[in-house]
Design a protein around this motif. Structure first.
Motif, PDB file in Angstrom:
ATOM      1  N   ASP A  70     -19.034   4.598   2.482  1.00 35.87           N
ATOM      2  CA  ASP A  70     -19.037   4.133   3.872  1.00 35.87           C
ATOM      3  C   ASP A  70     -20.276   4.627   4.614  1.00 35.87           C
ATOM      4  OD1 ASP A  70     -16.653   2.801   3.715  1.00 35.87           O
ATOM      5  OD2 ASP A  70     -15.444   4.459   4.502  1.00 35.87           O
ATOM      6  N   THR A  71     -20.772   3.808   5.543  1.00 41.41           N
ATOM      7  CA  THR A  71     -21.791   4.309   6.470  1.00 41.41           C
ATOM      8  C   THR A  71     -21.088   5.240   7.460  1.00 41.41           C
ATOM      9  OG1 THR A  71     -21.407   2.566   8.083  1.00 41.41           O
ATOM     10  CG2 THR A  71     -23.023   2.102   6.354  1.00 41.41           C
ATOM     11  N   PRO A  72     -21.855   6.116   8.133  1.00 40.76           N
ATOM     12  CA  PRO A  72     -21.233   6.987   9.139  1.00 40.76           C
ATOM     13  C   PRO A  72     -20.444   6.175  10.172  1.00 40.76           C
ATOM     14  CG  PRO A  72     -23.474   7.692   8.728  1.00 40.76           C
ATOM     15  CD  PRO A  72     -23.281   6.417   7.950  1.00 40.76           C
ATOM     16  N   GLU A  73     -21.012   5.014  10.573  1.00 40.63           N
ATOM     17  CA  GLU A  73     -20.346   4.176  11.569  1.00 40.63           C
ATOM     18  C   GLU A  73     -18.998   3.678  11.050  1.00 40.63           C
ATOM     19  OE1 GLU A  73     -21.764   3.734  14.629  1.00 40.63           O
ATOM     20  OE2 GLU A  73     -19.799   2.887  15.124  1.00 40.63           O
ATOM     21  N   GLU A  74     -18.980   3.234   9.769  1.00 38.23           N
ATOM     22  CA  GLU A  74     -17.730   2.738   9.175  1.00 38.23           C
ATOM     23  C   GLU A  74     -16.685   3.852   9.100  1.00 38.23           C
ATOM     24  OE1 GLU A  74     -19.369  -0.809   6.191  1.00 38.23           O
ATOM     25  OE2 GLU A  74     -19.435   1.289   5.557  1.00 38.23           O
ATOM     26  N   ARG A  75     -17.123   5.033   8.653  1.00 31.64           N
ATOM     27  CA  ARG A  75     -16.198   6.163   8.542  1.00 31.64           C
ATOM     28  C   ARG A  75     -15.608   6.499   9.917  1.00 31.64           C
ATOM     29  NH1 ARG A  75     -15.906  10.954   5.218  1.00 31.64           N
ATOM     30  NH2 ARG A  75     -16.612   9.590   3.565  1.00 31.64           N
ATOM     31  N   TYR A  76     -16.499   6.541  10.908  1.00 24.23           N
ATOM     32  CA  TYR A  76     -16.068   6.871  12.271  1.00 24.23           C
ATOM     33  C   TYR A  76     -15.023   5.872  12.759  1.00 24.23           C
ATOM     34  CZ  TYR A  76     -16.319   7.654  17.323  1.00 24.23           C
ATOM     35  OH  TYR A  76     -16.004   7.905  18.634  1.00 24.23           O
ATOM     36  N   THR A  77     -15.305   4.584  12.552  1.00 22.99           N
ATOM     37  CA  THR A  77     -14.401   3.537  13.036  1.00 22.99           C
ATOM     38  C   THR A  77     -13.043   3.620  12.347  1.00 22.99           C
ATOM     39  OG1 THR A  77     -16.336   2.158  13.374  1.00 22.99           O
ATOM     40  CG2 THR A  77     -14.210   1.045  13.414  1.00 22.99           C
ATOM     41  N   LYS A  78     -13.056   3.851  11.031  1.00 21.00           N
ATOM     42  CA  LYS A  78     -11.792   3.970  10.284  1.00 21.00           C
ATOM     43  C   LYS A  78     -10.973   5.162  10.775  1.00 21.00           C
ATOM     44  CE  LYS A  78     -13.112   2.250   5.698  1.00 21.00           C
ATOM     45  NZ  LYS A  78     -13.299   2.719   4.309  1.00 21.00           N
ATOM     46  N   LEU A  79     -11.644   6.311  10.909  1.00 20.06           N
ATOM     47  CA  LEU A  79     -10.908   7.525  11.302  1.00 20.06           C
ATOM     48  C   LEU A  79     -10.353   7.376  12.718  1.00 20.06           C
ATOM     49  CD1 LEU A  79     -13.175  10.401   9.890  1.00 20.06           C
ATOM     50  CD2 LEU A  79     -11.014   9.557   8.969  1.00 20.06           C
ATOM     51  N   LYS A  80     -11.162   6.750  13.588  1.00 24.40           N
ATOM     52  CA  LYS A  80     -10.710   6.557  14.973  1.00 24.40           C
ATOM     53  C   LYS A  80      -9.452   5.695  14.987  1.00 24.40           C
ATOM     54  CE  LYS A  80     -12.528   5.014  19.475  1.00 24.40           C
ATOM     55  NZ  LYS A  80     -11.310   4.358  19.853  1.00 24.40           N
TER      56      LYS A  80
ATOM     57  N   SER B 139      -6.542   7.823  12.243  1.00 23.45           N
ATOM     58  CA  SER B 139      -6.263   9.268  12.145  1.00 23.45           C
ATOM     59  C   SER B 139      -5.940   9.946  13.470  1.00 23.45           C
ATOM     60  CB  SER B 139      -7.459  10.003  11.527  1.00 23.45           C
ATOM     61  OG  SER B 139      -7.656   9.589  10.208  1.00 23.45           O
ATOM     62  N   MET B 140      -6.195   9.270  14.584  1.00 25.02           N
ATOM     63  CA  MET B 140      -6.147   9.993  15.855  1.00 25.02           C
ATOM     64  C   MET B 140      -4.738  10.173  16.415  1.00 25.02           C
ATOM     65  SD  MET B 140      -9.043  11.251  16.475  1.00 25.02           S
ATOM     66  CE  MET B 140      -9.507  11.395  14.759  1.00 25.02           C
ATOM     67  N   ASP B 141      -3.721   9.523  15.812  1.00 22.89           N
ATOM     68  CA  ASP B 141      -2.353   9.744  16.287  1.00 22.89           C
ATOM     69  C   ASP B 141      -1.697  10.938  15.599  1.00 22.89           C
ATOM     70  OD1 ASP B 141      -2.515   7.733  18.087  1.00 22.89           O
ATOM     71  OD2 ASP B 141      -1.605   6.217  16.795  1.00 22.89           O
ATOM     72  N   PHE B 142      -2.412  11.525  14.648  1.00 26.14           N
ATOM     73  CA  PHE B 142      -1.960  12.806  14.100  1.00 26.14           C
ATOM     74  C   PHE B 142      -2.463  13.902  15.033  1.00 26.14           C
ATOM     75  CE2 PHE B 142      -2.502   9.866  10.546  1.00 26.14           C
ATOM     76  CZ  PHE B 142      -1.224   9.883  10.028  1.00 26.14           C
ATOM     77  N   VAL B 143      -1.986  15.120  14.815  1.00 23.40           N
ATOM     78  CA  VAL B 143      -2.380  16.185  15.720  1.00 23.40           C
ATOM     79  C   VAL B 143      -3.064  17.303  14.928  1.00 23.40           C
ATOM     80  CG1 VAL B 143      -0.360  17.705  15.744  1.00 23.40           C
ATOM     81  CG2 VAL B 143      -1.504  17.196  17.882  1.00 23.40           C
TER      82      VAL B 143
ATOM     83  N   LEU C 227     -13.899  14.533  10.706  1.00 21.16           N
ATOM     84  CA  LEU C 227     -12.512  14.419  11.173  1.00 21.16           C
ATOM     85  C   LEU C 227     -12.157  15.565  12.125  1.00 21.16           C
ATOM     86  CD1 LEU C 227      -9.929  12.766  10.902  1.00 21.16           C
ATOM     87  CD2 LEU C 227      -9.292  14.166   8.942  1.00 21.16           C
ATOM     88  N   ASP C 228     -12.596  16.778  11.777  1.00 22.89           N
ATOM     89  CA  ASP C 228     -12.320  17.944  12.633  1.00 22.89           C
ATOM     90  C   ASP C 228     -12.945  17.760  14.013  1.00 22.89           C
ATOM     91  OD1 ASP C 228     -12.803  18.737   9.682  1.00 22.89           O
ATOM     92  OD2 ASP C 228     -11.495  20.325  10.423  1.00 22.89           O
ATOM     93  N   VAL C 229     -14.205  17.275  14.013  1.00 19.34           N
ATOM     94  CA  VAL C 229     -14.914  17.119  15.284  1.00 19.34           C
ATOM     95  C   VAL C 229     -14.268  16.016  16.118  1.00 19.34           C
ATOM     96  CG1 VAL C 229     -17.105  16.429  16.321  1.00 19.34           C
ATOM     97  CG2 VAL C 229     -17.085  18.027  14.408  1.00 19.34           C
TER      98      VAL C 229
ATOM     99  N   GLU D 104      -6.412  21.972  10.438  1.00 24.94           N
ATOM    100  CA  GLU D 104      -5.310  21.394   9.660  1.00 24.94           C
ATOM    101  C   GLU D 104      -4.596  20.401  10.565  1.00 24.94           C
ATOM    102  OE1 GLU D 104      -4.961  21.748   6.558  1.00 24.94           O
ATOM    103  OE2 GLU D 104      -6.255  23.476   6.222  1.00 24.94           O
ATOM    104  N   PHE D 105      -4.188  19.272   9.968  1.00 25.92           N
ATOM    105  CA  PHE D 105      -3.638  18.169  10.750  1.00 25.92           C
ATOM    106  C   PHE D 105      -2.226  17.828  10.278  1.00 25.92           C
ATOM    107  CE2 PHE D 105      -8.156  17.626   9.736  1.00 25.92           C
ATOM    108  CZ  PHE D 105      -8.689  17.918  10.977  1.00 25.92           C
ATOM    109  N   SER D 106      -1.481  17.138  11.153  1.00 28.31           N
ATOM    110  CA  SER D 106      -0.125  16.720  10.774  1.00 28.31           C
ATOM    111  C   SER D 106      -0.164  15.513   9.840  1.00 28.31           C
ATOM    112  CB  SER D 106       0.694  16.403  12.023  1.00 28.31           C
ATOM    113  OG  SER D 106       0.142  15.301  12.712  1.00 28.31           O
ATOM    114  N   GLY D 107      -1.358  14.997   9.571  1.00 29.26           N
ATOM    115  CA  GLY D 107      -1.519  13.883   8.645  1.00 29.26           C
ATOM    116  C   GLY D 107      -2.952  13.404   8.675  1.00 29.26           C
ATOM    117  N   ILE D 108      -3.282  12.464   7.797  1.00 32.45           N
ATOM    118  CA  ILE D 108      -4.664  11.991   7.688  1.00 32.45           C
ATOM    119  C   ILE D 108      -4.773  10.512   8.036  1.00 32.45           C
ATOM    120  CG2 ILE D 108      -6.653  11.707   6.156  1.00 32.45           C
ATOM    121  CD1 ILE D 108      -6.059  14.595   6.556  1.00 32.45           C
ATOM    122  N   SER D 109      -3.884   9.686   7.466  1.00 29.01           N
ATOM    123  CA  SER D 109      -4.047   8.240   7.622  1.00 29.01           C
ATOM    124  C   SER D 109      -2.712   7.558   7.868  1.00 29.01           C
ATOM    125  CB  SER D 109      -4.689   7.657   6.361  1.00 29.01           C
ATOM    126  OG  SER D 109      -4.670   6.244   6.427  1.00 29.01           O
ATOM    127  N   ASP D 110      -2.649   6.735   8.934  1.00 27.76           N
ATOM    128  CA  ASP D 110      -1.422   5.967   9.159  1.00 27.76           C
ATOM    129  C   ASP D 110      -1.548   4.563   8.576  1.00 27.76           C
ATOM    130  OD1 ASP D 110      -2.998   4.534  10.869  1.00 27.76           O
ATOM    131  OD2 ASP D 110      -1.997   5.174  12.699  1.00 27.76           O
TER     132      ASP D 110
END
Lengths: 348, 348
Positions: B48-58, B61-65, B291-293, B30-36
């Motif tokens: 999305d391709t896996p690469e696109e999804r990865y780039t978007k989430l990186k 999403s990574m400033d959430f905890v 996202l979890d990983v 569980e995260f403090s948020g999903i998308s800034d």
């Protein structure tokens, strides 16, 4: 007195009376953090000019959120020669008003959160029961939307709770995999017309299925039904269908609009307390209060101006007179007029 | 089983045993948020391709905890032809290790927080009792610092808990306004040598006063004392002075270093569970698990690589095999080996 979303509406009168009778007010905020850049002592360097302090705080503190607002009203009692105090502790959270309203993101600073935790701060009261709020722009926009919907209704353009914007006049195209589901819904609604029950709750389903239900019912039963989507506390949505005659249907639409109006006032929420403080024109004192005042303007009024001088004139317009002072912990229910605490605020 | 900072140490063995005996694992965060930035559906667009999804989430999403980590271990029981499950629900919070360690800032997204609140999520368990963690760099740096202090001690360079870096060999300069205070401290400590008491707790005071106390005692009583600053749960610091002979003093210094070592392991905290999962080499399954990983790597290992391909090879090195799956709510204490839930994971 602790005030959350649960008792906010019933407490508002007591807050307004306390503000009205008060001689002066004290405020104090708790924040989700202090600085997203320099450490706190650099941010609040005692040698900064007011302009420098303002600029630093504006740059590094405004992405945190004010989530607890303490208000203490002081009223001098001549007979007792004492100040009578009333304290209110508001828990505040930017709960989104609906799915299309702004989804506020705010920063938390671990050390601030950890400090609050060590002082017994109750985060569940903030995040689960915090009072929502809107700034002036958000409030104006929402009021406009509601007004437009109300006018449409008054002019007989659509029955907003019933006709979905995408509903057509013909039968809905129901994909094969949903045909059984929709058939069962039709049977359930049909049975309304032959039973003594006036209302049936359909089971929770997906947004797409709800769209199919609205379209199908709109086409199959153009009259005699009131259809409404209800959201539970747990965020599950289900459709409620009621058998109504024309008068009843209009009455329900009217009720719904009134409910929307009330929900809108609820959404303005804690900002109403700030408006009342501002309107009271009373002296507001606080300790190290620049940050509290800046967050208050930023969160409940409008974006902060570039320069603190504009901010100060804004403040005096908003009757946010600010003096430094310090008050006792725990709060006292009265403070003598001869108390040294009051002395700095005497007119000299 | 719920695991917080309060029962983490005593639960760690049970977690490690469960990991060791498991056939496969399931995780969920569980995260403090999903998308800034973009809304959640745009962020997790199914096309999305896996690469696109990865780039978007990186990027978004990574400033959430990640503040809650669910772990479920599945162990096949031949005799019963059933999977036996063990579930652990870890609450996680980046509590700063000490005043000089990184002060993590993270974003909260109102809609995510509001959703968790509506599901009965307990934020106090996260913020008040969350298990701390360190990534690999932070851990290495802290271990190095502790090692250096230990070496200094072994070489007899200073007695770290006693001599402040700024202490001098001469008498401390005590400003006039603190002279009475320091005089009272000296009297208190003096009385230790004539009473049966071996320890005296001084009253809480400011950092500057503590510095004066250290300097004064170091000069007045160069031998026979152990002086230590203690921090209470409420973050108040006070000085404890004990009368000790040389052996006792060394023993205490040694104890202090051991305590520091243990505190360091405590600070690595939840990362130890992730290390154990990685070391186990077991299959890890989850729903929508990218996202979890990503959060797991980012928070408990190291910054994410630019490209997802590097990330995948990192993952396989870390034994974070990822498959999509879905599990029941509420958790079941066993799942039959013939269950349809298990089918997607059968070797075919």
């Amino acid at each position: 007195m602790e005030v959350t979303r649960r008792n906010f509406k019933e407490s508002l009168n007591a807050v307004c009376s306390a503000l009205e009778e008060a001689d002066f007010l004290a405020i104090d905020g708790e924040f989700s953090g202090i600085s997203d850049g320099p450490n706190v002592s650099a941010l609040t360097n005692g040698l900064d000019t007011p302009e420098e302090r303002y600029t630093k705080l504006k740059k590094h503190s405004m992405d945190f959120v004010l989530f607890q607002f303490g208000l203490c009203t002081f009223t001098y009692n001549q007979a007792k020669s004492k100040y009578i105090t009333k304290t209110f502790n508001f828990y505040i959270f930017p709960k989104p008003f609906n799915r299309t309203s702004p989804d506020i993101k705010f920063i938390c600073q671990s050390s601030s959160i950890d400090f609050l935790a060590s002082q017994g701060f109750d985060f569940n009261k903030v995040f689960c029961h915090g009072i929502p709020y809107l700034n002036q722009d958000e409030e104006a926009q929402l009021r406009k939307q509601t007004e437009e919907r109300r006018n449409q209704h008054a002019n007989g353009v659509g029955t907003p709770s019933y006709i979905s914007p995408s509903s057509s006049k013909g039968p809905a195209h129901v994909p094969d995999e949903h045909k059984d589901f929709i058939e069962r819904v039709i049977q359930k609604v049909d049975s309304l017309f032959t039973s003594s029950e006036k209302t049936v709750d359909l089971e929770p389903c997906t947004g797409f299925q709800r769209k199919l239900i609205y379209q199908t019912l709109n086409w199959k039963f153009p009259k005699g039904l009131h259809v409404e989507t209800i959201e539970t506390e747990k965020k599950e949505r289900y459709i409620q269908v009621s058998r109504v005659d024309d008068d009843e249907r209009k009455r329900r639409e009217q009720q719904k609009l009134e409910r929307e109006q009330e929900e809108l006032n609820d959404a303005v929420g804690f900002s109403r307390v700030i408006h009342a403080i501002s309107k009271s024109g009373k002296l507001v004192v606080g300790h190290n209060m620049l940050l509290d005042v800046m967050h208050t303007i930023h969160q409940f009024y409008c974006p902060l101006p570039e320069k603190s001088s504009e901010s100060v004139s804004f403040l005096s317009r908003s009757a946010q007179h600010s003096f430094s002072g310090s008050f006792l912990t725990p709060p006292k229910s009265y403070i003598s007029a001869r108390s040294k605490l009051i002395e700095p605020f005497h007119n000299k």
